[in-house]
Design an enzyme around this catalytic site. Structure first.
Site, PDB file in Angstrom:
ATOM      1  N   THR A  31      17.116   5.745  -6.222  1.00 27.83           N
ATOM      2  CA  THR A  31      17.347   7.140  -5.901  1.00 27.83           C
ATOM      3  C   THR A  31      16.069   7.719  -5.306  1.00 27.83           C
ATOM      4  O   THR A  31      15.134   6.978  -4.972  1.00 27.83           O
ATOM      5  CB  THR A  31      17.780   7.905  -7.170  1.00 27.83           C
ATOM      6  OG1 THR A  31      18.183   9.216  -6.811  1.00 27.83           O
ATOM      7  CG2 THR A  31      16.650   7.972  -8.187  1.00 27.83           C
TER       8      THR A  31
ATOM      9  N   ARG B 144       0.811  -1.212   0.000  1.00 25.85           N
ATOM     10  CA  ARG B 144       0.000   0.000   0.000  1.00 25.85           C
ATOM     11  C   ARG B 144       0.854   1.277   0.000  1.00 25.85           C
ATOM     12  O   ARG B 144       0.316   2.371  -0.109  1.00 25.85           O
ATOM     13  CB  ARG B 144      -0.920   0.008   1.229  1.00 25.85           C
ATOM     14  CG  ARG B 144      -2.007  -1.048   1.205  1.00 25.85           C
ATOM     15  CD  ARG B 144      -3.094  -0.691   0.216  1.00 25.85           C
ATOM     16  NE  ARG B 144      -4.204  -1.641   0.259  1.00 25.85           N
ATOM     17  CZ  ARG B 144      -5.233  -1.552   1.086  1.00 25.85           C
ATOM     18  NH1 ARG B 144      -5.280  -0.572   1.980  1.00 25.85           N
ATOM     19  NH2 ARG B 144      -6.195  -2.447   1.037  1.00 25.85           N
TER      20      ARG B 144
ATOM     21  N   LEU C 189      12.526   8.787  -4.914  1.00 27.17           N
ATOM     22  CA  LEU C 189      11.337   8.369  -5.648  1.00 27.17           C
ATOM     23  C   LEU C 189      10.193   9.343  -5.423  1.00 27.17           C
ATOM     24  O   LEU C 189      10.091   9.985  -4.379  1.00 27.17           O
ATOM     25  CB  LEU C 189      10.914   6.969  -5.208  1.00 27.17           C
ATOM     26  CG  LEU C 189      11.933   5.860  -5.429  1.00 27.17           C
ATOM     27  CD1 LEU C 189      11.440   4.558  -4.800  1.00 27.17           C
ATOM     28  CD2 LEU C 189      12.214   5.659  -6.914  1.00 27.17           C
TER      29      LEU C 189
ATOM     30  N   VAL D 183       6.142   2.787  -3.090  1.00 28.24           N
ATOM     31  CA  VAL D 183       6.842   1.837  -3.953  1.00 28.24           C
ATOM     32  C   VAL D 183       6.052   0.551  -4.123  1.00 28.24           C
ATOM     33  O   VAL D 183       5.876   0.050  -5.235  1.00 28.24           O
ATOM     34  CB  VAL D 183       8.240   1.525  -3.388  1.00 28.24           C
ATOM     35  CG1 VAL D 183       8.953   0.512  -4.261  1.00 28.24           C
ATOM     36  CG2 VAL D 183       9.062   2.798  -3.281  1.00 28.24           C
ATOM     37  N   GLY D 184       5.556   0.014  -3.010  1.00 28.09           N
ATOM     38  CA  GLY D 184       4.843  -1.257  -3.069  1.00 28.09           C
ATOM     39  C   GLY D 184       3.604  -1.209  -3.948  1.00 28.09           C
ATOM     40  O   GLY D 184       3.314  -2.149  -4.698  1.00 28.09           O
TER      41      GLY D 184
ATOM     42  N   LEU E 260      14.493  -3.842  -1.239  1.00 29.79           N
ATOM     43  CA  LEU E 260      14.609  -2.453  -1.663  1.00 29.79           C
ATOM     44  C   LEU E 260      15.227  -1.599  -0.558  1.00 29.79           C
ATOM     45  O   LEU E 260      14.738  -1.598   0.568  1.00 29.79           O
ATOM     46  CB  LEU E 260      13.233  -1.893  -2.034  1.00 29.79           C
ATOM     47  CG  LEU E 260      12.742  -2.257  -3.431  1.00 29.79           C
ATOM     48  CD1 LEU E 260      11.259  -1.982  -3.555  1.00 29.79           C
ATOM     49  CD2 LEU E 260      13.523  -1.497  -4.481  1.00 29.79           C
ATOM     50  N   GLY E 261      16.268  -0.904  -0.897  1.00 31.15           N
ATOM     51  CA  GLY E 261      16.920  -0.017   0.048  1.00 31.15           C
ATOM     52  C   GLY E 261      16.752   1.430  -0.340  1.00 31.15           C
ATOM     53  O   GLY E 261      15.674   1.863  -0.753  1.00 31.15           O
ATOM     54  N   SER E 262      17.833   2.192  -0.252  1.00 32.34           N
ATOM     55  CA  SER E 262      17.785   3.627  -0.535  1.00 32.34           C
ATOM     56  C   SER E 262      19.187   4.104  -0.867  1.00 32.34           C
ATOM     57  O   SER E 262      20.181   3.558  -0.379  1.00 32.34           O
ATOM     58  CB  SER E 262      17.259   4.383   0.685  1.00 32.34           C
ATOM     59  OG  SER E 262      17.503   5.769   0.569  1.00 32.34           O
ATOM     60  N   SER E 263      19.261   5.148  -1.680  1.00 32.59           N
ATOM     61  CA  SER E 263      20.571   5.687  -2.038  1.00 32.59           C
ATOM     62  C   SER E 263      21.266   6.354  -0.863  1.00 32.59           C
ATOM     63  O   SER E 263      22.459   6.673  -0.942  1.00 32.59           O
ATOM     64  CB  SER E 263      20.432   6.688  -3.185  1.00 32.59           C
ATOM     65  OG  SER E 263      19.550   7.735  -2.838  1.00 32.59           O
ATOM     66  N   CYS E 264      20.568   6.556   0.263  1.00 30.15           N
ATOM     67  CA  CYS E 264      21.206   7.166   1.439  1.00 30.15           C
ATOM     68  C   CYS E 264      22.182   6.209   2.116  1.00 30.15           C
ATOM     69  O   CYS E 264      22.857   6.589   3.073  1.00 30.15           O
ATOM     70  CB  CYS E 264      20.156   7.637   2.433  1.00 30.15           C
ATOM     71  SG  CYS E 264      19.327   6.316   3.326  1.00 30.15           S
TER      72      CYS E 264
ATOM     73  N   TYR F  13      18.558   5.421   9.516  1.00 35.28           N
ATOM     74  CA  TYR F  13      17.822   4.747   8.446  1.00 35.28           C
ATOM     75  C   TYR F  13      18.790   4.066   7.488  1.00 35.28           C
ATOM     76  O   TYR F  13      18.573   2.918   7.057  1.00 35.28           O
ATOM     77  CB  TYR F  13      16.966   5.764   7.696  1.00 35.28           C
ATOM     78  CG  TYR F  13      16.204   5.214   6.520  1.00 35.28           C
ATOM     79  CD1 TYR F  13      15.059   4.446   6.695  1.00 35.28           C
ATOM     80  CD2 TYR F  13      16.620   5.484   5.218  1.00 35.28           C
ATOM     81  CE1 TYR F  13      14.355   3.944   5.620  1.00 35.28           C
ATOM     82  CE2 TYR F  13      15.924   4.994   4.131  1.00 35.28           C
ATOM     83  CZ  TYR F  13      14.787   4.232   4.335  1.00 35.28           C
ATOM     84  OH  TYR F  13      14.099   3.734   3.243  1.00 35.28           O
TER      85      TYR F  13
END
Length: 329
Positions: A181, A29, A183, A32-33, A122-126, A153
């Site tokens: 990156t 929900r 989103l 991304v998902g 799924l991760g993050s560019s941070c 995070y």
């Protein structure tokens, strides 16, 4: 327990996923998902599984294991996470660290126990160092200090990457990780305190346009450069990677180009029809000076972004206005 098999011992190669197999999207929900769910539906998957946070608390280990035993998914995308912008990450680092670690450990351990064939984390560019060489390659991971405003995070997401790599080594399951990156798009969080920069700008400028305000004040200097990827492009990239990529290293997912925050604000102002003055509160933090991903690994795997930023922003503004009454915050 999971079968122990490896790409080398079984000849595993990525290929077209079985459209009839159970496919669990954790966080279906969220921004991304929900985009991944839409993409999978359009691609012909017929047994998609998802639970809201009220139906299944992913921080509840016993509940997660029970759900996986019941569903026995063949494929999993782990898109569930506690997310937020600079203010939220900087104010509640404990929450971002502990809740994301709990979600990841529970889902990944349950998936391993059920022998899930293909999983994408799924991760993050941070996750990358604050002052990493630009554009940032996957090899930059763990080579420098993190951005302090979201380091908690980032550490949680780095742990997720390590978890996936450990499962590959110990159990041979061909799981992968993708690092998107920034989103944006339909379903984003537009709340006043928890939003990222682009939805925050859309909300701010749309309100200013509707209220006839003469000026809008933004955080920071406007100088930092950021890369933005429409969430529908991200979803397409996820399915592409599941069907075309296998390897222990995380894959950057982005556009390969960036803009300044000032340029971004100008695009948003144009999209909402705001013609007032633009001001900057330089007492507020800028965050990382630049964050542009090297997407050559993704390009080599056969995928590139399709949605231009100005078009994506117009699409997101339209969605925001059509859903304003129902939005959280």
């Amino acid at each position: 327990m999971a079968e122990s098999f490896t790409a080398d011992s079984t000849g595993f190669k990525p290929g077209v996923l079985d459209r009839a197999a159970p496919f669990y999207v954790a966080g279906h929900r969220g921004l991304v998902g929900s985009a991944i769910w839409r993409r999978l539906e359009s691609a012909g998957f017929t047994d998609l599984r998802g639970r809201t946070s009220s139906e299944l608390d992913l921080k509840d280990r016993a509940a997660v294991f029970s759900y996986f035993a019941e569903v026995n998914p063949r494929y999993v995308v782990l898109a569930a996470a506690k997310v937020g912008g600079i203010l939220a990450n900087n104010t509640y680092p404990v929450d971002f660290l502990t809740e994301n670690l709990q979600i990841q450990i529970n889902v990944l351990d349950a998936a391993r126990e059920q022998g899930v064939e293909r999983l994408l984390f799924l991760g993050s560019s941070c996750i990358y160092p604050r002052l990493a060489q630009q554009p940032i390659s996957e090899d930059s991971l763990l080579t420098g200090h993190l951005e302090p405003t979201n380091d908690a995070y980032a550490i949680a997401k780095i742990a997720g990457i390590m978890h996936v790599q450990a499962v590959r080594r110990q159990y041979g399951l061909p799981w992968i990780s993708a690092m998107p990156t920034n989103l944006y798009g339909p379903g984003d969080n537009f709340s006043s305190e928890g939003s990222h920069v682009l939805p925050a700008l859309i909300r701010r400028y749309d309100e200013a346009a509707r209220q006839g305000l003469g000026s809008v004040t933004n955080w920071g200097t406007g100088a930092p450069r950021r890369e933005f990827l429409h969430v529908d492009d991200m979803a397409a990239a996820c399915l592409h990677l599941l069907e075309h990529y296998d390897g222990p290293q995380q894959v950057n997912v982005g556009t390969g180009s960036d803009v300044t925050i000032k340029e971004l604000a100008e695009l948003v102002a144009e999209a909402v029809g705001y013609n007032g003055a633009m001001e900057w509160d330089t007492s507020k933090p800028d965050g990382t000076p630049q964050k542009l991903l090297d997407v050559s690994k993704l390009t080599d795997a056969g995928w590139t972004a399709q949605i231009p930023l100005n078009e994506g922003i117009r699409d997101t503004v339209s969605w925001y206005r059509n859903n304003l009454a129902a939005l959280r915050g």
